[in-house]
Design a protein around this motif. Structure first.
Motif, mmCIF file in Angstrom:
data_model
loop_
_atom_site.group_PDB
_atom_site.id
_atom_site.type_symbol
_atom_site.label_atom_id
_atom_site.label_comp_id
_atom_site.label_asym_id
_atom_site.label_seq_id
_atom_site.Cartn_x
_atom_site.Cartn_y
_atom_site.Cartn_z
ATOM 1 N N SER A 1 -1.376 3.707 10.158
ATOM 2 C CA SER A 1 -1.279 2.512 11.287
ATOM 3 C C SER A 1 -1.790 1.606 11.777
ATOM 4 C CB SER A 1 0.138 3.328 12.009
ATOM 5 O OG SER A 1 -1.232 4.105 13.086
ATOM 6 N N SER A 2 -3.684 1.708 11.280
ATOM 7 C CA SER A 2 -4.162 1.030 11.756
ATOM 8 C C SER A 2 -5.048 0.185 10.870
ATOM 9 C CB SER A 2 -5.099 1.831 12.488
ATOM 10 O OG SER A 2 -6.085 2.829 10.950
ATOM 11 N N ASP A 3 -5.440 0.355 9.912
ATOM 12 C CA ASP A 3 -5.592 -0.139 8.618
ATOM 13 C C ASP A 3 -4.839 -1.265 7.593
ATOM 14 O OD1 ASP A 3 -7.953 1.093 8.469
ATOM 15 O OD2 ASP A 3 -7.742 2.144 6.612
ATOM 16 N N PRO A 4 -5.708 -2.466 7.196
ATOM 17 C CA PRO A 4 -4.322 -3.754 7.374
ATOM 18 C C PRO A 4 -4.424 -3.460 6.305
ATOM 19 C CG PRO A 4 -7.010 -3.884 6.826
ATOM 20 C CD PRO A 4 -6.465 -2.535 7.187
ATOM 21 N N ASP A 5 -3.320 -4.504 5.705
ATOM 22 C CA ASP A 5 -2.595 -4.231 4.656
ATOM 23 C C ASP A 5 -3.467 -4.221 3.221
ATOM 24 O OD1 ASP A 5 -0.333 -4.479 5.696
ATOM 25 O OD2 ASP A 5 0.546 -6.202 6.081
ATOM 26 N N SER A 6 -4.425 -4.994 3.109
ATOM 27 C CA SER A 6 -5.214 -4.870 2.271
ATOM 28 C C SER A 6 -5.758 -3.741 1.754
ATOM 29 C CB SER A 6 -6.057 -6.242 2.297
ATOM 30 O OG SER A 6 -7.214 -5.368 3.482
ATOM 31 N N THR A 7 -5.179 -2.798 2.656
ATOM 32 C CA THR A 7 -5.909 -1.122 1.886
ATOM 33 C C THR A 7 -5.455 -0.798 1.049
ATOM 34 O OG1 THR A 7 -7.626 -1.002 4.224
ATOM 35 C CG2 THR A 7 -6.789 0.292 3.533
ATOM 36 N N ARG A 8 -3.636 -0.972 1.484
ATOM 37 C CA ARG A 8 -2.667 -0.388 1.283
ATOM 38 C C ARG A 8 -2.486 -0.860 -0.034
ATOM 39 N NH1 ARG A 8 -1.953 0.506 6.669
ATOM 40 N NH2 ARG A 8 -0.985 -1.637 7.389
ATOM 41 N N THR A 9 -3.021 -2.415 0.163
ATOM 42 C CA THR A 9 -2.491 -2.853 -1.584
ATOM 43 C C THR A 9 -3.514 -2.481 -2.546
ATOM 44 O OG1 THR A 9 -1.506 -4.869 -0.828
ATOM 45 C CG2 THR A 9 -2.643 -5.333 -2.459
ATOM 46 N N ALA A 10 -4.647 -2.469 -2.527
ATOM 47 C CA ALA A 10 -6.486 -1.903 -2.779
ATOM 48 C C ALA A 10 -5.215 -0.719 -3.523
ATOM 49 C CB ALA A 10 -7.313 -1.994 -2.089
ATOM 50 N N PHE A 11 -5.211 0.593 -2.914
ATOM 51 C CA PHE A 11 -4.596 1.640 -2.951
ATOM 52 C C PHE A 11 -3.959 1.474 -3.772
ATOM 53 C CE2 PHE A 11 -2.394 5.729 -2.421
ATOM 54 C CZ PHE A 11 -3.295 6.829 -2.528
ATOM 55 N N ILE A 12 -2.941 1.138 -3.717
ATOM 56 C CA ILE A 12 -1.573 0.892 -5.050
ATOM 57 C C ILE A 12 -2.150 0.316 -6.723
ATOM 58 C CG2 ILE A 12 0.689 0.049 -5.565
ATOM 59 C CD1 ILE A 12 1.466 -0.117 -2.998
ATOM 60 N N GLU A 13 -3.176 -0.346 -6.510
ATOM 61 C CA GLU A 13 -3.793 -0.926 -7.188
ATOM 62 C C GLU A 13 -4.365 -0.029 -8.352
ATOM 63 O OE1 GLU A 13 -6.214 -4.416 -6.171
ATOM 64 O OE2 GLU A 13 -4.532 -5.619 -6.228
ATOM 65 N N HIS A 14 -5.263 0.736 -7.433
ATOM 66 C CA HIS A 14 -6.172 2.090 -7.765
ATOM 67 C C HIS A 14 -5.313 3.282 -8.612
ATOM 68 C CE1 HIS A 14 -8.442 5.861 -7.840
ATOM 69 N NE2 HIS A 14 -7.716 6.324 -6.771
ATOM 70 N N LEU A 15 -4.165 3.681 -7.894
ATOM 71 C CA LEU A 15 -3.201 4.075 -7.874
ATOM 72 C C LEU A 15 -2.798 4.059 -9.421
ATOM 73 C CD1 LEU A 15 -0.641 5.072 -5.456
ATOM 74 C CD2 LEU A 15 -2.899 6.243 -6.331
ATOM 75 N N LEU A 16 -1.867 2.429 -9.814
ATOM 76 C CA LEU A 16 -2.170 2.562 -11.128
ATOM 77 C C LEU A 16 -2.806 1.986 -12.161
ATOM 78 C CD1 LEU A 16 -0.073 -0.939 -9.439
ATOM 79 C CD2 LEU A 16 0.910 0.482 -10.606
ATOM 80 N N SER A 17 -3.887 2.117 -11.548
ATOM 81 C CA SER A 17 -4.994 2.342 -12.604
ATOM 82 C C SER A 17 -5.007 3.583 -13.235
ATOM 83 C CB SER A 17 -6.368 2.279 -12.059
ATOM 84 O OG SER A 17 -6.940 3.170 -10.866
#
Length: 188
Positions: free
Chosen positions: A170-186
């Motif tokens: 609830s505190s980190d920016p959307d970019s953190t979540r986007t980067a996390f999904i990209e990490h998972l896809l890798s």
């Protein structure tokens, strides 16, 4: 992308959650690559993680009353990789995930007894544990790396397990979540 048939065990009740966005991203990527994938959605299925006395009486025989147990075991039999997706609640996986292990990983399926010792009943090539949390990842490391992976996963044959957590929901920016999904896809 690895072409491992995959079972996803998903545990979040809200379809607008970040956990659901993770699920959608992973299943879309696997679908685009024609990677076989089956989802076990514990909440949508209405899975009851609580043992009733009649069910527990069948445990030592590896039997069950809940038809979802048979469905879930069949999905896992077809899989080479398993992916867990869930939020961290009260420092660990939601209760429905614990109940999944209690009711689905029965003797003769999740484990066998050989020479008086428990041995894995499954043989997954890869296991990914994906979680989300409010608190920093290091807070949960003792639970996941000291207990959940070695005791709940490895002992039943969820091999080559790795844990990936996205903190600060609830505190980190959307970019953190986007980067996390990209990490998972890798990782796929």
């Amino acid at each position: 992308m690895k072409r491992l048939s995959t079972a996803i065990i998903y545990a979040h009740p809200y379809d607008k959650s970040f956990n659901h966005a993770i699920l959608d991203s992973l299943t879309s990527a696997m679908g685009a690559e024609n990677v076989p994938c089956e989802v076990i959605d514990l909440y949508r299925d209405g899975f009851n993680p609580v043992y009733q006395p009649e069910e527990l009486a069948l445990f030592s025989q590896g039997k069950y009353l809940d038809p979802l147990v048979e469905k879930y075991q069949n999905i896992l039999r077809r899989a080479e990789r398993v992916i867990f997706i869930f939020p961290i609640w009260w420092g660990e996986a939601p209760a429905v995930v614990k109940g999944f292990f209690d009711k689905v990983m029965l003797p003769g399926f999740g484990y066998v007894i050989r020479d008086g010792r428990m041995a894995p009943g499954l043989d997954m090539q890869e296991t990914l544990v994906i979680s989300t949390s409010e608190a920093p990842t290091d807070v949960f490391r003792p639970y996941f790396e000291g207990y959940f992976i070695p005791m709940s996963l490895t002992t039943i044959g969820f091999n080559n397990a790795s844990w990936h957590n996205c903190p600060g929901m609830s505190s980190d920016p959307d970019s953190t979540r986007t980067a996390f999904i990209e990490h998972l896809l890798s990782l796929l």
